[in-house]
Design a protein around this motif. Structure first.
Motif, PDB file in Angstrom:
ATOM      1  N   ARG A   1       0.822  -1.217   0.000  1.00 19.71           N
ATOM      2  CA  ARG A   1       0.000   0.000   0.000  1.00 19.71           C
ATOM      3  C   ARG A   1       0.849   1.257   0.000  1.00 19.71           C
ATOM      4  O   ARG A   1       1.839   1.351   0.712  1.00 19.71           O
TER       5      ARG A   1
ATOM      6  N   GLN B   1      -3.366   3.718  -2.941  1.00 17.01           N
ATOM      7  CA  GLN B   1      -3.031   2.753  -3.988  1.00 17.01           C
ATOM      8  C   GLN B   1      -2.597   1.422  -3.385  1.00 17.01           C
ATOM      9  O   GLN B   1      -2.048   1.374  -2.287  1.00 17.01           O
TER      10      GLN B   1
ATOM     11  N   GLY C   1      -2.043  -2.509  -9.864  1.00 14.45           N
ATOM     12  CA  GLY C   1      -1.774  -1.125  -9.508  1.00 14.45           C
ATOM     13  C   GLY C   1      -1.277  -0.338 -10.703  1.00 14.45           C
ATOM     14  O   GLY C   1      -1.085  -0.876 -11.791  1.00 14.45           O
ATOM     15  N   ASP C   2      -1.091   0.940 -10.485  1.00 20.31           N
ATOM     16  CA  ASP C   2      -0.655   1.870 -11.540  1.00 20.31           C
ATOM     17  C   ASP C   2       0.830   1.652 -11.845  1.00 20.31           C
ATOM     18  O   ASP C   2       1.694   2.001 -11.046  1.00 20.31           O
TER      19      ASP C   2
END
Length: 69
Positions: free
Chosen positions: A37, A41, A61-62
């Motif tokens: 984390r 995100q 995730g990004d």
């Protein structure tokens, strides 16, 4: 703490980035971090050795938020 050092994890929560500089030792050829984390995100990231080099892939995730140094 050991994994943070091996993977060179440096979170930048205000900037929304996770900086990495991974160097897996020979005794740890592959590792996957899950539910990592950073602010709101969440990431799953796989790291593995190819010869002497350590590669990574953002599984969740990004991807643009994970920056290699």
């Amino acid at each position: 703490m050991l994994l943070q050092a091996i993977l060179g994890l440096q979170p930048d929560a205000p900037g929304g980035h996770l900086h990495i500089e991974p160097v897996l030792p020979p005794w740890l050829p592959d590792i996957t971090l899950t539910d990592l984390r950073l602010g709101s995100q969440r990431f799953d990231i796989r790291f593995w050795r190819t010869g002497e080099a350590t590669q990574h892939e953002v599984l969740r995730g990004d991807k643009a938020a994970v920056r290699r140094r």
